[in-house]
Design an enzyme around this catalytic site. Structure first.
Site, PDB file in Angstrom:
ATOM      1  N   ARG A   1       0.854  -1.245  -0.101  1.00  0.00           N
ATOM      2  CA  ARG A   1      -0.127  -0.035   0.118  1.00  0.00           C
ATOM      3  C   ARG A   1       0.917   1.214  -0.114  1.00  0.00           C
ATOM      4  NH1 ARG A   1      -3.463  -2.746  -1.430  1.00  0.00           N
ATOM      5  NH2 ARG A   1      -5.479  -3.187  -0.778  1.00  0.00           N
TER       6      ARG A   1
ATOM      7  N   HIS B   1      -0.799  -0.398 -10.182  1.00  0.00           N
ATOM      8  CA  HIS B   1      -1.335  -1.327  -9.305  1.00  0.00           C
ATOM      9  C   HIS B   1      -1.665  -2.477  -9.880  1.00  0.00           C
ATOM     10  CE1 HIS B   1      -3.455  -1.378  -4.964  1.00  0.00           C
ATOM     11  NE2 HIS B   1      -3.279  -2.797  -5.587  1.00  0.00           N
TER      12      HIS B   1
END
Ligand code: NDP
Length: 307
Positions: A222, A270
């Site tokens: 993250r 991502h």
């Protein structure tokens, strides 16, 4: 059995079809249609409005491995168990992504690409592999899958987790008191931690400075675990040689962000390990069947720890 499904918008049809095939007797309603009290909800970054309008009674399944976004929803009902995805097809692509980054760092692909652009023929000295430690920060399901893929390549692999692990061939470090020696032995630091109260901003200038000079950071967990400005400063100073980043504080990464054009940063949108619909639905359906039989399931999130 009644199920509310709220998936990424452009994937509703595929999730619904897979879920219908796996649980043919279930009544499935797709958000923004809703049910007041479904037995189960399958959600992905749900809006606060969802739990204001619906109270799942048996369990809430998160359509991803990381639950930080879901736990941050203010209307999330307190008593209902939250269950996350466990691997569900993500471990293999994650291991591929990290292996590519590790090998690129070890074989200095960024530096050789720069030399090629300059038309420069200059072999570079290489560290013996035995001195090129790989540190996996967050040694859970995905971290251990990455370690298993790297082990045959003969890199010394170390893992850091909250509780100590017994994994053959991997040195285990546990807790904050062992973070510093763990970092000091990591020529590549692979971040696979969940984003929690304890881990947000963990990788700041102070901690990243404990990595050996010339180390690389790979963040596939993250974005908010890393302090962006501190990373850029350490790359610019030369303490760090490179970073491979798949996750960011703001996604999509804003066009003005310094990461985009930094010569020592490789970034991807991502995509290191995206949710695989068929594997995820098979896992969730199997867990629903167990819950219906009154049996325990794995992957239940401990809300006090945040993962
Ligand atoms: P796991 O829960 O299996 O592993 C998490 C690991 O982090 C565990 O080893 C845990 O320790 C450790 N950990 C958590 N908090 C701390 C802490 N404060 N100090 C030390 N160790 C800690 O999760 P997964 O491996 O399945 O996934 C990891 C993360 O990867 C997810 O949370 C998600 O954010 C991210 N992810 C990113 C994807 C992408 O596309 N980029 C795809 C999938 C996941 P212990 O084992 O002792 O509890």
């Amino acid at each position: 059995m009644k199920i509310l499904l709220q998936s990424p918008r452009d994937e509703h049809d595929a999730w619904r079809a897979a879920l219908t095939a796996a649980l043919p007797d279930a009544t499935i309603v797709t958000w923004p249609d809703t049910l007041t009290e479904p037995d189960y909800a399958l959600v992905f970054k749900p809006p606060a409005e969802l739990f204001a309008r619906t109270r799942p009674t048996r369990a809430i399944f998160n359509l991803g491995a990381g639950v930080d976004a879901l736990l941050g929803v203010p209307t999330l009902p307190e008593g209902t168990p939250v269950i996350r995805l466990e691997d569900a097809g993500m471990a293999a692509p994650m291991a591929e992504y990290v292996t590519l980054a590790v090998l690129g760092a070890y074989r200095e692909s960024r530096e050789y690409a720069a030399q090629q652009r300059e038309g420069r023929w200059q072999p570079r000295p290489r560290l013996p592999k035995s001195q090129f430690g790989i540190g996996i920060l967050g040694f859970g399901l995905l971290g251990q899958a990455v370690a298993a893929t790297l082990a045959p390549l003969a890199f010394p692999v170390r893992g850091w987790s909250a509780a100590r692990k017994e994994v053959p061939g991997v040195e285990s470090f546990a807790g904050l008191s062992e973070l510093r020696p763990f970092l000091a032995s990591s020529c590549v630091l692979v971040c696979l931690l969940p984003s929690t109260r304890e881990t947000r901003n963990l990788l700041d200038k102070a901690s990243l400075s404990h990595l050996p000079r010339g180390a690389h950071l790979v963040n596939v967990a993250r974005g908010d675990i890393v302090v962006d400005g501190d990373l850029v400063a350490l790359l610019d100073e030369g303490h760090l040689a490179g970073a491979t980043l798949d996750v960011f504080r703001d996604e999509p990464l804003p066009s003005t962000h310094p990461f985009w054009h930094h010569p020592k940063i490789t970034l991807t949108p991502h995509t290191s390990a995206v949710t695989v619909i068929e594997d995820s639905v098979a896992q969730i359906a199997a867990k629903i069947r167990r819950l219906e039989r009154g049996e325990p399931v794995t992957g239940v999130v401990d809300r006090s720890r945040g993962y």
